[in-house]
Design a protein around this motif. Structure first.
Motif, PDB file in Angstrom:
ATOM      1  N   PHE A  72      -7.637  -5.393  -7.131  1.00 33.15           N
ATOM      2  CA  PHE A  72      -6.542  -6.383  -7.499  1.00 33.15           C
ATOM      3  C   PHE A  72      -7.122  -7.729  -6.842  1.00 33.15           C
ATOM      4  N   LEU A  73      -7.190  -7.711  -5.716  1.00 32.96           N
ATOM      5  CA  LEU A  73      -7.744  -8.883  -4.968  1.00 32.96           C
ATOM      6  C   LEU A  73      -9.086  -9.505  -5.716  1.00 32.96           C
ATOM      7  N   ARG A  74     -10.125  -8.811  -5.911  1.00 32.73           N
ATOM      8  CA  ARG A  74     -11.162  -9.275  -6.567  1.00 32.73           C
ATOM      9  C   ARG A  74     -10.492  -9.971  -8.138  1.00 32.73           C
ATOM     10  N   VAL A  75      -9.909  -9.357  -8.744  1.00 29.93           N
ATOM     11  CA  VAL A  75      -9.704  -9.785 -10.074  1.00 29.93           C
ATOM     12  C   VAL A  75      -8.743 -11.205  -9.805  1.00 29.93           C
ATOM     13  N   ARG A  76      -8.006 -11.275  -8.484  1.00 27.75           N
ATOM     14  CA  ARG A  76      -7.030 -12.192  -8.337  1.00 27.75           C
ATOM     15  C   ARG A  76      -8.089 -13.796  -7.946  1.00 27.75           C
TER      16      ARG A  76
ATOM     17  N   VAL B  63      -5.327  -7.959   3.938  1.00 26.00           N
ATOM     18  CA  VAL B  63      -5.313  -7.280   5.414  1.00 26.00           C
ATOM     19  C   VAL B  63      -5.285  -5.743   5.236  1.00 26.00           C
ATOM     20  N   LEU B  64      -4.693  -5.422   4.401  1.00 17.30           N
ATOM     21  CA  LEU B  64      -4.473  -3.805   4.136  1.00 17.30           C
ATOM     22  C   LEU B  64      -5.676  -3.194   3.532  1.00 17.30           C
ATOM     23  N   ALA B  65      -6.494  -4.011   2.564  1.00 20.02           N
ATOM     24  CA  ALA B  65      -7.722  -3.684   1.884  1.00 20.02           C
ATOM     25  C   ALA B  65      -8.901  -3.544   2.769  1.00 20.02           C
ATOM     26  N   VAL B  66      -8.763  -4.613   3.823  1.00 23.74           N
ATOM     27  CA  VAL B  66     -10.056  -4.637   4.629  1.00 23.74           C
ATOM     28  C   VAL B  66      -9.829  -4.054   5.999  1.00 23.74           C
ATOM     29  N   LEU B  67      -8.600  -3.869   6.616  1.00 26.83           N
ATOM     30  CA  LEU B  67      -8.622  -3.108   7.852  1.00 26.83           C
ATOM     31  C   LEU B  67      -8.139  -1.727   7.837  1.00 26.83           C
TER      32      LEU B  67
ATOM     33  N   ARG C 187     -13.997   3.870   6.174  1.00 31.17           N
ATOM     34  CA  ARG C 187     -12.675   4.679   6.636  1.00 31.17           C
ATOM     35  C   ARG C 187     -11.476   3.983   5.695  1.00 31.17           C
ATOM     36  N   ARG C 188     -11.849   3.616   4.547  1.00 31.24           N
ATOM     37  CA  ARG C 188     -10.630   3.003   3.688  1.00 31.24           C
ATOM     38  C   ARG C 188      -9.737   4.293   3.393  1.00 31.24           C
ATOM     39  N   PRO C 189      -8.504   4.202   3.521  1.00 33.44           N
ATOM     40  CA  PRO C 189      -7.405   4.794   2.809  1.00 33.44           C
ATOM     41  C   PRO C 189      -7.356   4.629   1.317  1.00 33.44           C
ATOM     42  N   PRO C 190      -6.833   5.594   0.616  1.00 39.33           N
ATOM     43  CA  PRO C 190      -6.898   5.896  -0.931  1.00 39.33           C
ATOM     44  C   PRO C 190      -6.495   4.325  -1.543  1.00 39.33           C
ATOM     45  N   GLY C 191      -5.543   3.829  -1.071  1.00 36.79           N
ATOM     46  CA  GLY C 191      -4.893   2.737  -1.672  1.00 36.79           C
ATOM     47  C   GLY C 191      -5.493   1.595  -1.420  1.00 36.79           C
ATOM     48  N   ALA C 192      -6.313   1.386  -0.441  1.00 36.31           N
ATOM     49  CA  ALA C 192      -7.090   0.287  -0.081  1.00 36.31           C
ATOM     50  C   ALA C 192      -8.160   0.018  -1.278  1.00 36.31           C
ATOM     51  N   ARG C 193      -8.970   0.722  -1.787  1.00 35.26           N
ATOM     52  CA  ARG C 193      -9.627   0.391  -3.048  1.00 35.26           C
ATOM     53  C   ARG C 193      -8.961  -0.262  -4.284  1.00 35.26           C
ATOM     54  N   ARG C 194      -7.764   0.382  -4.310  1.00 37.53           N
ATOM     55  CA  ARG C 194      -7.092  -0.322  -5.451  1.00 37.53           C
ATOM     56  C   ARG C 194      -6.635  -1.838  -5.108  1.00 37.53           C
ATOM     57  N   LEU C 195      -6.263  -1.666  -3.885  1.00 35.25           N
ATOM     58  CA  LEU C 195      -6.057  -3.385  -3.313  1.00 35.25           C
ATOM     59  C   LEU C 195      -6.966  -4.358  -3.588  1.00 35.25           C
ATOM     60  N   ALA C 196      -8.291  -3.602  -3.124  1.00 31.33           N
ATOM     61  CA  ALA C 196      -9.349  -4.599  -3.231  1.00 31.33           C
ATOM     62  C   ALA C 196      -9.557  -4.946  -4.479  1.00 31.33           C
TER      63      ALA C 196
ATOM     64  N   LEU D 125      -0.267 -11.042 -11.848  1.00 29.41           N
ATOM     65  CA  LEU D 125      -1.091 -10.203 -10.847  1.00 29.41           C
ATOM     66  C   LEU D 125      -0.495 -10.143  -9.537  1.00 29.41           C
ATOM     67  N   ASP D 126      -0.009 -11.426  -9.223  1.00 35.07           N
ATOM     68  CA  ASP D 126       0.693 -11.345  -7.635  1.00 35.07           C
ATOM     69  C   ASP D 126       1.917 -10.313  -7.762  1.00 35.07           C
ATOM     70  N   ALA D 127       2.489 -10.439  -8.502  1.00 43.47           N
ATOM     71  CA  ALA D 127       3.588  -9.395  -8.822  1.00 43.47           C
ATOM     72  C   ALA D 127       3.221  -7.973  -8.831  1.00 43.47           C
ATOM     73  N   ASP D 128       2.046  -7.730  -9.548  1.00 43.67           N
ATOM     74  CA  ASP D 128       1.419  -6.353  -9.448  1.00 43.67           C
ATOM     75  C   ASP D 128       0.812  -6.078  -7.912  1.00 43.67           C
ATOM     76  N   ILE D 129       0.273  -7.125  -7.326  1.00 41.14           N
ATOM     77  CA  ILE D 129      -0.001  -6.856  -5.925  1.00 41.14           C
ATOM     78  C   ILE D 129       1.020  -6.446  -5.095  1.00 41.14           C
TER      79      ILE D 129
END
Length: 164
Positions: free
Chosen positions: A76-80, A155-159, A65-74, A120-124
């Motif tokens: 970013f976090l994988r690359v980070r 948190v936003l990407a997972v919950l 049930r991930r919102p659209p932006g959560a995949r994008r954040l995830a 990348l942190d600034a992009d996140i």
């Protein structure tokens, strides 16, 4: 469907637009379930039946049930995480290098990685701020001491209930 190292993302994205109930399952957990049920063979038709049986017994397992932006954040976090590991690897290499030219090479590599990590942190942070509406929980998280963009993004990407 079973998670398969990111290869399932295209299918998830395609199904997310429809009115589908999507389960992204841990393959190991499904395999253990099959073994417990006495199903030792593994073919595509058998796997399909085992997955259907698994979701019947555990209807909430792996529901996406991930919102659209959560995949994008995830993403970013994988690359980070990858960059963070590379910085740590470079730092660890420096402990054992005595040759000045090699130390200089690794120091320059680490500095470049740290620069990319900072960018990348600034992009996140921008990805979080750029969301159409920051949920109240996200704003509350960011107001807490020590909670920066990376933790908030995690948190936003997972919950899902926080990121919608």
């Amino acid at each position: 469907m079973e998670a398969s190292g990111g290869y399932e993302q295209e299918v998830l994205d395609g199904l997310a637009d429809g009115d589908w109930r999507i389960h992204l399952l841990n393959p190991r957990r499904v395999r253990r379930f099959a073994e417990a049920a006495g199903v030792l063979a593994k073919t595509d038709p058998i796997d399909a039946r085992v997955i259907a049986l698994f979701t019947r017994h555990f209807p909430e397992a792996g529901v996406v049930r991930r919102p659209p932006g959560a995949r994008r954040l995830a993403e970013f976090l994988r690359v980070r995480a990858m960059l963070r590991k590379a910085v740590d690897d470079a730092r660890n290499q420096l402990e054992h290098l005595r040759e000045p030219a090699l130390r200089e090479l690794v120091l320059a590599h680490r500095a470049g990685l740290e620069g990319r990590l900072k960018a990348l942190d600034a992009d996140i942070a921008a990805a979080i701020e750029g969301r159409r509406r920051m949920p109240p929980q996200g704003l509350l998280m960011r107001s807490m001491c020590g909670v920066g963009p990376v933790l908030a993004a995690s948190v936003l990407a997972v919950l899902p209930e926080l990121g919608s």
